[in-house]
Structures are given as structure tokens and as C-alpha cells.
Scaffold this motif. Structure first.
Motif, PDB file in Angstrom:
ATOM      1  N   CYS A 152      28.413  47.954  23.529  1.00 28.22           N
ATOM      2  CA  CYS A 152      29.169  47.014  22.700  1.00 28.22           C
ATOM      3  C   CYS A 152      29.917  47.725  21.583  1.00 28.22           C
ATOM      4  O   CYS A 152      29.587  48.838  21.208  1.00 28.22           O
ATOM      5  CB  CYS A 152      28.226  45.957  22.130  1.00 28.22           C
ATOM      6  SG  CYS A 152      27.415  44.988  23.426  1.00 28.22           S
ATOM      7  N   GLU A 162      34.421  44.533  18.797  1.00 28.06           N
ATOM      8  CA  GLU A 162      35.023  43.329  19.392  1.00 28.06           C
ATOM      9  C   GLU A 162      33.971  42.387  19.983  1.00 28.06           C
ATOM     10  O   GLU A 162      34.309  41.302  20.435  1.00 28.06           O
ATOM     11  CB  GLU A 162      36.008  43.709  20.497  1.00 28.06           C
ATOM     12  CG  GLU A 162      37.277  44.365  20.009  1.00 28.06           C
ATOM     13  CD  GLU A 162      38.272  44.553  21.137  1.00 28.06           C
ATOM     14  OE1 GLU A 162      38.824  43.551  21.610  1.00 28.06           O
ATOM     15  OE2 GLU A 162      38.461  45.715  21.567  1.00 28.06           O
ATOM     16  N   THR A 163      32.731  42.821  20.006  1.00 24.30           N
ATOM     17  CA  THR A 163      31.674  42.006  20.616  1.00 24.30           C
ATOM     18  C   THR A 163      30.705  41.495  19.562  1.00 24.30           C
ATOM     19  O   THR A 163      30.505  42.115  18.524  1.00 24.30           O
ATOM     20  CB  THR A 163      30.875  42.825  21.656  1.00 24.30           C
ATOM     21  OG1 THR A 163      30.333  43.981  21.021  1.00 24.30           O
ATOM     22  CG2 THR A 163      31.741  43.236  22.829  1.00 24.30           C
ATOM     23  N   THR A 222      32.672  37.736  23.324  1.00 21.18           N
ATOM     24  CA  THR A 222      33.902  38.379  22.855  1.00 21.18           C
ATOM     25  C   THR A 222      35.113  37.554  23.288  1.00 21.18           C
ATOM     26  O   THR A 222      35.010  36.727  24.199  1.00 21.18           O
ATOM     27  CB  THR A 222      34.023  39.819  23.420  1.00 21.18           C
ATOM     28  OG1 THR A 222      35.206  40.439  22.891  1.00 21.18           O
ATOM     29  CG2 THR A 222      34.103  39.828  24.939  1.00 21.18           C
ATOM     30  N   ARG A 223      36.238  37.815  22.672  1.00 20.27           N
ATOM     31  CA  ARG A 223      37.495  37.205  23.118  1.00 20.27           C
ATOM     32  C   ARG A 223      38.219  38.135  24.098  1.00 20.27           C
ATOM     33  O   ARG A 223      39.212  37.753  24.697  1.00 20.27           O
ATOM     34  CB  ARG A 223      38.390  36.885  21.926  1.00 20.27           C
ATOM     35  CG  ARG A 223      37.809  35.788  21.053  1.00 20.27           C
ATOM     36  CD  ARG A 223      38.853  35.141  20.163  1.00 20.27           C
ATOM     37  NE  ARG A 223      38.295  33.989  19.485  1.00 20.27           N
ATOM     38  CZ  ARG A 223      38.218  32.769  19.994  1.00 20.27           C
ATOM     39  NH1 ARG A 223      38.671  32.546  21.218  1.00 20.27           N
ATOM     40  NH2 ARG A 223      37.698  31.776  19.307  1.00 20.27           N
ATOM     41  N   ASN A 224      37.699  39.354  24.245  1.00 16.99           N
ATOM     42  CA  ASN A 224      38.310  40.358  25.126  1.00 16.99           C
ATOM     43  C   ASN A 224      37.632  40.310  26.499  1.00 16.99           C
ATOM     44  O   ASN A 224      36.609  40.961  26.727  1.00 16.99           O
ATOM     45  CB  ASN A 224      38.167  41.744  24.478  1.00 16.99           C
ATOM     46  CG  ASN A 224      38.887  42.825  25.253  1.00 16.99           C
ATOM     47  OD1 ASN A 224      39.147  42.693  26.446  1.00 16.99           O
ATOM     48  ND2 ASN A 224      39.191  43.906  24.571  1.00 16.99           N
ATOM     49  N   LYS A 225      38.203  39.540  27.413  1.00 15.96           N
ATOM     50  CA  LYS A 225      37.602  39.346  28.736  1.00 15.96           C
ATOM     51  C   LYS A 225      37.541  40.658  29.527  1.00 15.96           C
ATOM     52  O   LYS A 225      36.568  40.921  30.229  1.00 15.96           O
ATOM     53  CB  LYS A 225      38.390  38.284  29.508  1.00 15.96           C
ATOM     54  CG  LYS A 225      37.722  37.848  30.788  1.00 15.96           C
ATOM     55  CD  LYS A 225      38.452  36.671  31.407  1.00 15.96           C
ATOM     56  CE  LYS A 225      37.787  36.262  32.703  1.00 15.96           C
ATOM     57  NZ  LYS A 225      38.488  35.143  33.359  1.00 15.96           N
ATOM     58  N   LYS A 226      38.569  41.492  29.395  1.00 22.20           N
ATOM     59  CA  LYS A 226      38.594  42.774  30.099  1.00 22.20           C
ATOM     60  C   LYS A 226      37.428  43.667  29.647  1.00 22.20           C
ATOM     61  O   LYS A 226      36.770  44.320  30.452  1.00 22.20           O
ATOM     62  CB  LYS A 226      39.935  43.464  29.860  1.00 22.20           C
ATOM     63  CG  LYS A 226      40.146  44.727  30.666  1.00 22.20           C
ATOM     64  CD  LYS A 226      41.546  45.290  30.423  1.00 22.20           C
ATOM     65  CE  LYS A 226      41.812  46.540  31.203  1.00 22.20           C
ATOM     66  NZ  LYS A 226      40.960  47.660  30.882  1.00 22.20           N
ATOM     67  N   LEU A 227      37.171  43.673  28.350  1.00 21.88           N
ATOM     68  CA  LEU A 227      36.047  44.447  27.806  1.00 21.88           C
ATOM     69  C   LEU A 227      34.724  43.943  28.385  1.00 21.88           C
ATOM     70  O   LEU A 227      33.870  44.732  28.778  1.00 21.88           O
ATOM     71  CB  LEU A 227      36.032  44.351  26.278  1.00 21.88           C
ATOM     72  CG  LEU A 227      34.800  44.934  25.563  1.00 21.88           C
ATOM     73  CD1 LEU A 227      34.701  46.434  25.791  1.00 21.88           C
ATOM     74  CD2 LEU A 227      34.859  44.610  24.071  1.00 21.88           C
ATOM     75  N   PRO A 264      35.479  31.930  23.105  1.00 20.96           N
ATOM     76  CA  PRO A 264      35.184  33.296  23.568  1.00 20.96           C
ATOM     77  C   PRO A 264      34.407  33.270  24.885  1.00 20.96           C
ATOM     78  O   PRO A 264      33.745  32.281  25.203  1.00 20.96           O
ATOM     79  CB  PRO A 264      34.320  33.877  22.445  1.00 20.96           C
ATOM     80  CG  PRO A 264      34.600  33.023  21.251  1.00 20.96           C
ATOM     81  CD  PRO A 264      34.914  31.657  21.791  1.00 20.96           C
TER      82      PRO A 264
END
Length: 199
Positions: free
Chosen positions: A58, A61-62, A91-96, A129
Motif C-alpha cells: 500500500c 493513495e490507499t 482507494t480511488r485508484n482502481k488500477k493500483l 472508492p
């Protein structure tokens, strides 16, 4: 029996709302709990080593939520490392999160037990998220139901199970009566004996 992917703390609140003081299966099956007698029927904790591995994946961003028996916390005290039942990463970063899921799949002993619907329902969108739930690799609702039914002296054939999401697929057994809610994913509906007309 109230069965949920949510933590015991959250599921106890639901039990109070629906006036159910009997049995709870929470954390996607990592915990089975006799709510009336305040007794653990079955539990599967995540090891400290695996928690540290999860933490290492993590970044800023998480957000990490550690779910314990009596609380949900964002920061663990040293004495709480051996009490974690489930870890939720948001998170809002789906790719992450996809990258984190891929790495979790390569760690022996833990697995993703549930994930945001957008990961498995084509076209599903949400402004919230995205998240994943992480538990021991042996954890699923089916296993917790087995322990709970044994505890209350019932057989699988005497159970009716309701579900809608990916974390409900395993608990739909051939000898139980399985009910999918109308908005359930296709894999759940395929295993159902009945599909509701409303949800």
C-alpha cells in the motif's frame, strides 16, 4: 444467521436493527459468532507476517482498515497484530488496486475474499472508492456456515441461503436451498433454486 462480508462490529449493528440476537457470520466467513452468548464459534486470524506483507503493498493513495473482534481501526497497536480477522484496502485508484490484488494472489496464506462490484460486474459504476477484503486463504462463507450449523446441530440440507455477490458463490451448496436476490450476479443466479422478484 446473519451472514456478511462486513466486520463483526458493523454486523452487530445490523443485528440490532433487525432485532436478531442469535448468530453472526462476518468478515466474509472469517468469523462465526454466537451473538446471544457472546461466544466465538469459529475464527481465522491473519498472521502478523501477512499483515506486514499487505501493508508493504500500500501507499499514500490507499486507506487500510484492520477489522478485529471488537473494533475496526486504521492504525494497529503492537498488541493488536494477532487479532486481525480481515484487512480492507480502499482507494480511488482502481488500477493500483488491481495491481495490489495481483500481488496478494502470489502470497501464500492470504487471498482476496471480496471486492468492489466494478471488478466483476461489466458496466458497474460508482462514485465511491473501490475496495478489496483480504483474509486467510481458507476463509469463505461456506466454511463458516459449516461450523455454525454444526454448533447449532443442523445440517446443510436444512438451511436456506440468500446471496447476491461474488462472496456468496461458495456458500450456495447443492443440498441447501439457495435464493438469489434479483440484482445478484449471474454466477449466483446460476446456483440458485429461486430468484426473488425484488431486492
Amino acid at each position: 444467521i446473519l451472514v456478511s462480508g462486513r466486520s463483526l462490529t458493523y454486523t452487530k449493528k445490523i443485528a440490532r436493527i433487525i432485532d436478531s440476537d442469535n448468530y453472526i457470520i462476518s468478515n466474509n466467513g472469517a468469523l462465526s459468532y454466537d451473538n446471544k452468548n457472546k461466544k466465538i464459534i469459529y475464527v481465522s486470524y491473519i498472521s502478523k507476517d501477512d499483515i506486514l506483507k499487505i501493508n508493504s503493498l500500500c501507499n499514500h493513495e490507499t486507506e487500510i482498515l484492520y477489522q478485529l473482534l471488537d473494533k475496526d481501526v486504521n492504525v494497529l497497536n503492537e498488541e493488536d497484530y494477532d487479532k486481525v480477522i480481515q484487512v480492507v484496502i480502499t482507494t480511488r485508484n482502481k488500477k493500483l488496486l488491481l495491481d495490489i490484488m495481483d500481488k496478494i494472489n502470489n502470497i501464500d496464506g492470504i487471498k482476496v475474499t471480496n471486492k468492489h462490484r466494478s471488478f466483476y460486474v461489466p458496466g458497474y459504476t460508482s462514485s465511491n472508492p473501490v475496495y478489496i477484503d483480504i483474509s486467510n486463504s481458507c476463509v469463505d462463507k461456506k466454511e463458516a456456515i459449516k461450523h455454525t450449523l454444526k454448533y447449532i446441530n443442523l445440517e446443510s440440507k436444512d438451511s436456506i441461503r440468500f446471496g447476491d455477490g461474488i462472496n456468496d458463490i461458495e456458500m450456495f451448496e447443492s443440498d441447501s436451498f439457495n435464493v438469489a436476490v434479483d440484482n445478484a450476479i449471474p454466477e449466483v443466479k446460476e446456483r440458485a433454486n429461486m430468484i426473488t422478484t425484488a431486492y
